[in-house]
Design a protein around this motif. Structure first.
Motif, PDB file in Angstrom:
ATOM      1  N   GLN A 127      65.657   5.180  75.834  1.00 22.32           N
ATOM      2  CA  GLN A 127      65.177   4.357  74.699  1.00 22.32           C
ATOM      3  C   GLN A 127      64.345   3.120  75.775  1.00 22.32           C
ATOM      4  O   GLN A 127      65.018   2.319  76.536  1.00 22.32           O
ATOM      5  N   TRP A 128      63.243   3.069  75.597  1.00 24.56           N
ATOM      6  CA  TRP A 128      62.051   2.143  76.266  1.00 24.56           C
ATOM      7  C   TRP A 128      61.919   1.065  75.099  1.00 24.56           C
ATOM      8  O   TRP A 128      61.447   1.586  73.884  1.00 24.56           O
ATOM      9  N   THR A 129      62.246  -0.019  75.441  1.00 24.45           N
ATOM     10  CA  THR A 129      62.002  -1.283  74.310  1.00 24.45           C
ATOM     11  C   THR A 129      60.943  -2.198  74.822  1.00 24.45           C
ATOM     12  O   THR A 129      60.783  -2.437  76.098  1.00 24.45           O
ATOM     13  N   PRO A 130      60.759  -3.257  74.140  1.00 23.67           N
ATOM     14  CA  PRO A 130      59.811  -4.392  74.335  1.00 23.67           C
ATOM     15  C   PRO A 130      60.686  -5.066  75.338  1.00 23.67           C
ATOM     16  O   PRO A 130      59.856  -5.809  76.114  1.00 23.67           O
ATOM     17  N   ASP A 131      61.958  -5.264  75.199  1.00 22.84           N
ATOM     18  CA  ASP A 131      62.716  -5.915  76.374  1.00 22.84           C
ATOM     19  C   ASP A 131      62.731  -5.544  77.588  1.00 22.84           C
ATOM     20  O   ASP A 131      62.495  -6.123  78.550  1.00 22.84           O
ATOM     21  N   ASP A 132      62.531  -4.197  77.695  1.00 22.13           N
ATOM     22  CA  ASP A 132      62.321  -3.598  79.042  1.00 22.13           C
ATOM     23  C   ASP A 132      60.923  -3.970  79.641  1.00 22.13           C
ATOM     24  O   ASP A 132      60.841  -4.367  80.607  1.00 22.13           O
ATOM     25  N   GLU A 133      59.901  -4.078  78.767  1.00 23.36           N
ATOM     26  CA  GLU A 133      58.392  -4.327  78.959  1.00 23.36           C
ATOM     27  C   GLU A 133      58.651  -5.768  79.568  1.00 23.36           C
ATOM     28  O   GLU A 133      57.900  -6.012  80.671  1.00 23.36           O
ATOM     29  N   ARG A 179      67.598  -5.036  80.737  1.00 22.94           N
ATOM     30  CA  ARG A 179      67.994  -5.619  79.489  1.00 22.94           C
ATOM     31  C   ARG A 179      69.484  -5.145  79.148  1.00 22.94           C
ATOM     32  O   ARG A 179      69.753  -4.261  79.704  1.00 22.94           O
ATOM     33  N   HIS A 228      57.123   8.324  79.694  1.00 16.00           N
ATOM     34  CA  HIS A 228      57.326   6.810  79.870  1.00 16.00           C
ATOM     35  C   HIS A 228      57.043   6.766  81.432  1.00 16.00           C
ATOM     36  O   HIS A 228      56.397   5.643  81.802  1.00 16.00           O
ATOM     37  N   VAL A 245      66.630   1.075  83.566  1.00 18.78           N
ATOM     38  CA  VAL A 245      66.490   1.537  82.165  1.00 18.78           C
ATOM     39  C   VAL A 245      67.053   2.605  81.644  1.00 18.78           C
ATOM     40  O   VAL A 245      67.788   3.319  82.631  1.00 18.78           O
ATOM     41  N   ASP A 246      67.438   2.553  80.293  1.00 16.21           N
ATOM     42  CA  ASP A 246      67.865   3.651  79.701  1.00 16.21           C
ATOM     43  C   ASP A 246      66.645   4.573  79.408  1.00 16.21           C
ATOM     44  O   ASP A 246      65.862   4.643  78.481  1.00 16.21           O
ATOM     45  N   ASN A 263      72.829  -3.194  77.816  1.00 19.50           N
ATOM     46  CA  ASN A 263      73.284  -1.892  77.299  1.00 19.50           C
ATOM     47  C   ASN A 263      72.280  -0.954  77.965  1.00 19.50           C
ATOM     48  O   ASN A 263      72.664   0.389  77.673  1.00 19.50           O
TER      49      ASN A 263
END
Ligand code: GDP
Ligand code: MG
Length: 167
Positions: free
Chosen positions: A94-100, A10, A132, A90-91, A12
């Motif tokens: 910060q894990w986000t729904p976009d990574d998912e 994703r 995570h 991945v960052d 950033n």
């Protein structure tokens, strides 16, 4: 020993920063036209014995705001067999729904995927990260999981070694 390596993630997470690390001064090709070919060539690392072509693969993106992008994404999924390896960035902070979403797309491709957990120089993150990773590795069988700092260069040599071995 030449092939396409997709850098996916994703916005950033540090894709551009990582690319600069991987190809650095060796950058020999860039394309400013994102969606005119199946892969957008981001950079080429030519070395003794191997050549890695780092590409942006539209089909693996979550940046689908414009309809044209959505259409291109559908077209792009047929080109995934051209990719030898996916670097899924991945960052770590910060894990986000976009990574998912990206993860789910990758899982469908059946391609070998290396999980790169970026920004490990950020100490605060380290404590949030490991539960995570456990979770992620249960969802997908990663070829490797590598903590990296695209910004400062940590772990990038490990990534290069994996790339070399996959070409
Ligand atoms: P992209 O959108 O995935 O291409 O991400 P960028 O490469 O543009 O990076 C997004 C932001 O994260 C920028 O402010 C980078 O400086 C920062 N960044 C990238 N890699 C690292 C890293 O390893 N550590 C830290 N602390 N920041 C990073
Ligand atoms: Mg970028």
């Amino acid at each position: 020993h030449c092939g396409f390596i997709a850098i996916v993630g994703r916005p950033n997470v540090g894709k551009s920063t990582l690319l600069n690390r991987l190809v650095g001064q060796k950058l020999s090709i860039t394309s400013r036209k994102p969606q005119t070919t199946r892969h957008r060539i981001m950079g080429v690392d030519t070395r003794d014995g191997y050549q890695a072509v780092y590409v942006d693969t539209p089909g693996l993106h979550i940046e689908e705001k414009r309809t044209i992008n959505r259409l291109m994404n559908r077209a792009a999924s047929s080109s995934l067999t051209d990719v030898e390896l996916v670097l899924f960035l991945v960052d770590g902070t910060q894990w986000t729904p976009d990574d998912e979403m990206v993860l789910n797309k990758l899982a469908k491709t059946g391609l070998p995927v290396v999980l790169l957990v970026n920004k490990i120089d950020n100490v605060k993150m380290k404590y949030d990260l490991f539960p995570h990773i456990q979770e992620l590795s249960e969802k997908m069988d990663f070829k490797a999981i590598v903590p990296v700092s695209a910004k400062h260069g940590g772990g990038v040599d490990v990534v290069e070694q994996i790339v070399r071995e996959s070409l």
